[in-house]
Scaffold this motif. Structure first.
Motif, short mmCIF file in Angstrom:
data_model
loop_
_atom_site.label_atom_id
_atom_site.label_comp_id
_atom_site.label_asym_id
_atom_site.label_seq_id
_atom_site.Cartn_x
_atom_site.Cartn_y
_atom_site.Cartn_z
N ILE A 254 14.82 49.99 87.94
CA ILE A 254 13.89 50.54 88.64
C ILE A 254 13.80 49.79 90.01
CG2 ILE A 254 12.54 51.29 86.90
CD1 ILE A 254 10.61 48.68 87.23
N GLU A 255 12.91 50.01 90.97
CA GLU A 255 13.04 49.50 92.31
C GLU A 255 11.71 48.94 92.29
OE1 GLU A 255 13.68 50.77 96.71
OE2 GLU A 255 15.45 50.73 95.41
N SER A 258 11.69 47.46 97.26
CA SER A 258 13.14 47.40 97.73
C SER A 258 13.98 46.79 96.85
CB SER A 258 13.14 46.94 99.21
OG SER A 258 12.11 48.07 99.68
N ARG A 259 13.62 46.26 95.64
CA ARG A 259 14.69 45.30 94.94
C ARG A 259 14.75 45.95 93.56
NH1 ARG A 259 15.46 39.82 96.74
NH2 ARG A 259 13.94 39.41 98.56
N LYS A 260 16.17 45.79 92.92
CA LYS A 260 16.31 46.39 91.73
C LYS A 260 15.74 45.51 90.80
CE LYS A 260 20.83 48.19 92.94
NZ LYS A 260 22.16 47.96 92.89
N ALA A 261 15.23 46.25 89.55
CA ALA A 261 14.73 45.37 88.44
C ALA A 261 15.23 46.10 87.10
CB ALA A 261 12.98 45.40 88.51
N PHE A 262 15.52 45.40 86.21
CA PHE A 262 15.98 45.89 84.97
C PHE A 262 15.19 45.23 83.79
CE2 PHE A 262 19.34 45.06 88.00
CZ PHE A 262 20.16 46.18 88.05
N TYR A 263 15.15 46.23 82.83
CA TYR A 263 14.35 45.91 81.56
C TYR A 263 14.71 46.80 80.53
CZ TYR A 263 11.19 49.88 82.30
OH TYR A 263 10.77 51.15 82.70
N CYS A 264 14.30 46.39 78.85
CA CYS A 264 14.36 47.13 78.03
C CYS A 264 13.19 47.97 77.64
CB CYS A 264 14.79 46.39 76.74
SG CYS A 264 15.08 47.28 75.09
#
Length: 271
Positions: A254-255, A258-264
């Motif tokens: 996701i964003e 303006s920064r990417k983020a990652f999760y399960c």
């Protein structure tokens, strides 16, 4: 951008090689990377001895024998290499500091900088940094209190260097995964138990990052097998659509601000 584990790895390796070493010369190919003219920089540094190297957040401070500090921030794309011309990577070098036993190359300092400052100037420059994650005074309750007035997503504040220093995009995602908290969770929704898990995860993830040498892509010296060892151990960061290492669910990207983020989405439930 290098974060706490990368800079701590550099600090340790620099300490082994240049603590107590005398500077015999410098070369500057991009004056915008420093805060003096190339001539003045060389005059100030040649003959000086590096007493020790300190880390504050994402900064490194080279303590010189005349009381001044070289303050380094690598920003995006910056890296360090210690060795000689034959060994160094084929990258553009902005600053070189030469020692009797080898040279320290500052590479990719297009956004980063290496400034020579007095103690007062260095302290002023770093005065607004939040506490270090390993500061013994930063207990779980003190950690939570740093976010008390925040209302946005937890990841956005985790990477705010005024709140806690040294944490960036990669390790914020990794510690949120370890704590079972989604990066877009609004701060007011977090319970005391969430803060305790996140505080514990912060230490666990950063220690592992340091032990594995961080995620920098290039070695610090010829034959260096430690630097970059964390790259293949990221649980969620920069792994969109890949299976979660715990449950197999595809990692979501996701964003946030303006920064990417990652999760399960399975291991990190929405509150």
């Amino acid at each position: 951008m290098p974060e706490l584990p990368e800079m701590e790895t550099y600090r340790k390796m620099l300490t082994d090689r240049i603590a107590g070493a005398r500077i015999v010369g410098t070369e500057v190919t991009r004056e915008k990377s420093i805060n003096l003219s190339a001539e003045a920089f060389d005059s100030e540094l040649t003959g000086r001895t590096v007493w020790f190297v300190e880390r504050r957040g994402k900064y490194l401070l080279f303590h010189l024998d005349n009381g001044k500090r070289l303050v380094l921030h690598l920003m995006l794309g910056g890296l360090l290499f210690f060795g000689n011309e034959e060994e160094r990577p084929d990258r553009t070098v902005q600053v070189t500091i030469q020692f009797e036993e080898g040279s320290l190359y500052f590479i990719g300092l297009r956004l980063g900088f290496l400034h020579l400052l007095s103690v007062k100037e260095a302290d002023a420059k770093l005065s607004e940094l939040g506490p270090d994650p390993f500061d013994k005074r930063l207990t779980a309750s003190a950690f939570a209190a740093r976010f008390k007035k925040k209302r946005g997503a937890i990841k956005t504040s985790l990477i705010d260097q005024h709140v806690v220093s040294g944490i960036g995009n990669c390790y914020a995602d990794e510690m949120l995964f370890a704590a079972g908290i989604r990066p877009d969770t609004k701060i007011p929704l977090l319970a005391e138990s969430d803060w305790e898990r996140l505080h514990e995860a912060m230490h666990k993830v950063l220690v592992e990052g340091i032990e594995r040498g961080g995620y920098m892509e290039l070695p610090f010296t010829a034959g260096d097998t430690l630097t970059g060892g964390y790259n293949d151990h990221c649980a969620v960061y920069d792994r969109p659509n890949e299976p979660c290492r715990v449950c197999g669910t595809p990692i979501v990207q996701i964003e946030l601000s303006s920064r990417k983020a990652f999760y399960c989405p399975s291991c990190q439930k929405e509150i």
